[in-house]
Design an enzyme around this catalytic site. Structure first.
Site, PDB file in Angstrom:
ATOM      1  N   THR A  21       0.818  -1.217   0.000  1.00  0.00           N
ATOM      2  CA  THR A  21       0.000   0.000   0.000  1.00  0.00           C
ATOM      3  C   THR A  21       0.845   1.257   0.000  1.00  0.00           C
ATOM      4  O   THR A  21       0.446   2.286  -0.547  1.00  0.00           O
ATOM      5  CB  THR A  21      -0.932  -0.023   1.232  1.00  0.00           C
ATOM      6  OG1 THR A  21      -1.805  -1.123   1.083  1.00  0.00           O
ATOM      7  CG2 THR A  21      -1.739   1.248   1.363  1.00  0.00           C
ATOM      8  N   TYR A  35      -7.730   0.400  -3.845  1.00  0.00           N
ATOM      9  CA  TYR A  35      -6.611   0.887  -4.658  1.00  0.00           C
ATOM     10  C   TYR A  35      -5.767  -0.296  -5.156  1.00  0.00           C
ATOM     11  O   TYR A  35      -5.951  -1.435  -4.728  1.00  0.00           O
ATOM     12  CB  TYR A  35      -5.740   1.814  -3.791  1.00  0.00           C
ATOM     13  CG  TYR A  35      -5.335   1.130  -2.523  1.00  0.00           C
ATOM     14  CD1 TYR A  35      -4.187   0.346  -2.458  1.00  0.00           C
ATOM     15  CD2 TYR A  35      -6.147   1.197  -1.377  1.00  0.00           C
ATOM     16  CE1 TYR A  35      -3.852  -0.332  -1.301  1.00  0.00           C
ATOM     17  CE2 TYR A  35      -5.812   0.519  -0.226  1.00  0.00           C
ATOM     18  CZ  TYR A  35      -4.664  -0.247  -0.192  1.00  0.00           C
ATOM     19  OH  TYR A  35      -4.339  -0.933   0.935  1.00  0.00           O
ATOM     20  N   THR A 101       1.550  -4.158   4.284  1.00  0.00           N
ATOM     21  CA  THR A 101       1.396  -4.404   5.717  1.00  0.00           C
ATOM     22  C   THR A 101       0.784  -5.765   6.040  1.00  0.00           C
ATOM     23  O   THR A 101       0.984  -6.286   7.135  1.00  0.00           O
ATOM     24  CB  THR A 101       0.522  -3.317   6.377  1.00  0.00           C
ATOM     25  OG1 THR A 101      -0.786  -3.380   5.809  1.00  0.00           O
ATOM     26  CG2 THR A 101       1.123  -1.942   6.213  1.00  0.00           C
ATOM     27  N   ASP A 102       0.026  -6.339   5.071  1.00  0.00           N
ATOM     28  CA  ASP A 102      -0.708  -7.570   5.400  1.00  0.00           C
ATOM     29  C   ASP A 102       0.221  -8.696   5.855  1.00  0.00           C
ATOM     30  O   ASP A 102      -0.083  -9.432   6.788  1.00  0.00           O
ATOM     31  CB  ASP A 102      -1.522  -8.051   4.191  1.00  0.00           C
ATOM     32  CG  ASP A 102      -2.758  -7.198   3.969  1.00  0.00           C
ATOM     33  OD1 ASP A 102      -3.058  -6.354   4.843  1.00  0.00           O
ATOM     34  OD2 ASP A 102      -3.415  -7.356   2.922  1.00  0.00           O
ATOM     35  N   LYS A 174       0.504  -7.594  12.962  1.00  0.00           N
ATOM     36  CA  LYS A 174      -0.542  -6.675  12.491  1.00  0.00           C
ATOM     37  C   LYS A 174      -1.804  -6.984  13.276  1.00  0.00           C
ATOM     38  O   LYS A 174      -2.226  -8.141  13.329  1.00  0.00           O
ATOM     39  CB  LYS A 174      -0.771  -6.856  10.985  1.00  0.00           C
ATOM     40  CG  LYS A 174      -1.759  -5.843  10.421  1.00  0.00           C
ATOM     41  CD  LYS A 174      -1.866  -5.880   8.902  1.00  0.00           C
ATOM     42  CE  LYS A 174      -2.823  -4.780   8.449  1.00  0.00           C
ATOM     43  NZ  LYS A 174      -3.010  -4.735   7.004  1.00  0.00           N
ATOM     44  N   GLU A 294       0.588 -33.660  22.496  1.00  0.00           N
ATOM     45  CA  GLU A 294       0.629 -33.756  21.029  1.00  0.00           C
ATOM     46  C   GLU A 294       1.314 -32.548  20.393  1.00  0.00           C
ATOM     47  O   GLU A 294       1.143 -31.419  20.834  1.00  0.00           O
ATOM     48  CB  GLU A 294      -0.801 -33.896  20.465  1.00  0.00           C
ATOM     49  CG  GLU A 294      -1.700 -32.685  20.645  1.00  0.00           C
ATOM     50  CD  GLU A 294      -2.238 -32.511  22.055  1.00  0.00           C
ATOM     51  OE1 GLU A 294      -1.974 -33.377  22.910  1.00  0.00           O
ATOM     52  OE2 GLU A 294      -2.893 -31.491  22.306  1.00  0.00           O
TER      53      GLU A 294
HETATM   54  C1  SIN Z   1      -1.083  -3.014   2.763  1.00  0.00           C
HETATM   55  O1  SIN Z   1       0.044  -2.828   2.349  1.00  0.00           O
HETATM   56  O2  SIN Z   1      -1.517  -2.373   3.750  1.00  0.00           O
HETATM   57  C2  SIN Z   1      -2.034  -4.008   2.197  1.00  0.00           C
HETATM   58  C3  SIN Z   1      -1.588  -4.584   0.910  1.00  0.00           C
HETATM   59  C4  SIN Z   1      -0.360  -5.414   1.064  1.00  0.00           C
HETATM   60  O3  SIN Z   1      -0.109  -5.968   2.133  1.00  0.00           O
HETATM   61  O4  SIN Z   1       0.383  -5.493   0.066  1.00  0.00           O
END
Ligand code: SIN
Length: 329
Positions: A21, A35, A101-102, A174, A294
């Site tokens: 992003t 986006y 961020t993902d 996150k 386990e």
């Molecule tokens: C983000 O960057 O916040 C979402 C999209 C991604 O992780 O590439």
């Protein structure tokens, strides 16, 4: 205003861009969800923050330009080697990695496990695309470069810099789907804060207890490790499919303290007896998963971070006892 420092006297920071992003673009400046991530190149990211030239001499390189869900093991192996080679240059003070961020938490964790340098490595992203009103990427990037240029950042492992927070990649996750203040480590807190453009660390340099370190020399591919998500009525079918499909290890995002249904528990015990590693982690994403009869308890590691520990250990053909020890058991 302080007198500007001569550019040649500033620390050299290398920015390695992977997309996300922070490099996202949309036709609408109010669009913060639909986006296109990974649309803007590293030169434009740097050009958008001319203030960077007052804190560091920067050079930018494009390693990838994708959404972070497409940052796979090949990108991570390449990135890790690139960071190691870059930091081996005595002229380079630190590296910044721009990233979606993902999957930032697990990519930064992978780099933390595989780069062996005390120089700063800082991961940065953004929750709003570059085209949005109040995009957070430019300030996050300036903070990340400042952090990578700071002498105080050395010897702390890989860092995560978003929303003024300074986190340890080893612990940070996150925690929110859309909020700017999404990266955190509830149990371990933050390492520090960016205050008026300067890093303020709360602790002297120290690394997380028991952090393993893996040599990736000669490694072109990591063994397959699958992650399964716990739910009510869960049987062993998906675990069996993972094993039959070629997984060398499996992580289960169990409920609570890595709890599994009875039928899954039985299958994990059968796999234990065959020496096939199954790690019990927790879908709660917090706390410490403790050992039971386990599987292997993930300790503090979230399912996706446990996956990298297991894959890196399996790549070295480590025995079960050694793998177990990486998780603190
Ligand atoms: C983000 O960057 O916040 C979402 C999209 C991604 O992780 O590439």
């Amino acid at each position: 205003m302080p007198a500007p420092t001569a550019a040649s006297a500033l620390p050299h920071v290398v920015i390695l861009a992977t997309g996300g992003t922070i490099a996202g673009s949309s036709d609408s400046n109010t669009d913060t969800t639909d986006y296109l991530p990974g649309a803007i190149g590293v030169a434009d990211l740097i050009a958008a923050v001319p203030e960077i030239t007052q804190v560091a001499q920067v050079s930018g390189h494009q390693v990838a330009n994708v959404a972070s869900s497409d940052v796979d093991q090949q990108v991570l192996l390449t990135l890790s080697r690139r960071i190691t080679a870059t930091l081996a240059d005595p002229q380079v003070h630190g590296v910044v990695v721009t990233h979606g961020t993902d999957m930032l938490a697990e990519s930064a964790f992978f780099i933390d496990l595989t780069v062996r340098s005390t120089k700063p490595v800082v991961f940065v992203g953004a929750m709003r695309p570059a085209t949005a009103i109040s995009a957070d990427g430019p300030m996050n990037l300036l903070n990340a470069v400042t952090l990578a240029a700071s002498a105080q950042s050395a010897g702390r492992g890989t860092l995560v810099a978003l929303n003024d927070r300074i986190g340890s990649a080893y612990y940070t996750l996150k925690t929110h789907a859309t909020s700017l203040d999404t990266f955190g480590a509830d149990e371990q807190g933050y390492l520090g804060l960016m205050v008026a453009g300067k890093p303020h660390f709360y602790f002297e340099p120290a690394l997380p207890t028991g952090r393993p370190s893996f040599d990736i020399a000669g490694l072109d591919r990591l063994p397959r490790v699958d992650v399964l998500y716990a739910h009510q009525d869960q049987g062993p079918e998906l675990l069996d499919a993972a094993v039959a499909g070629g997984a060398r290890g499996v992580v289960i995002a169990g409920s609570g303290n890595g709890t599994l249904t009875e039928s899954l528990k039985q299958r994990v015990q059968e796999l234990d007896a065959r020496g096939f590693p199954v790690v019990r982690s927790s879908r709660t994403h917090n706390g410490y998963v403790t050992p039971k009869a386990e599987g292997i308890a993930s300790g503090i590691h979230s399912p996706s971070k446990a996956r990298w520990v297991l894959a890196l250990a399996l790549a070295r053909n480590e025995p079960l006892a050694q793998i177990r020890a990486h998780f603190g058991a």
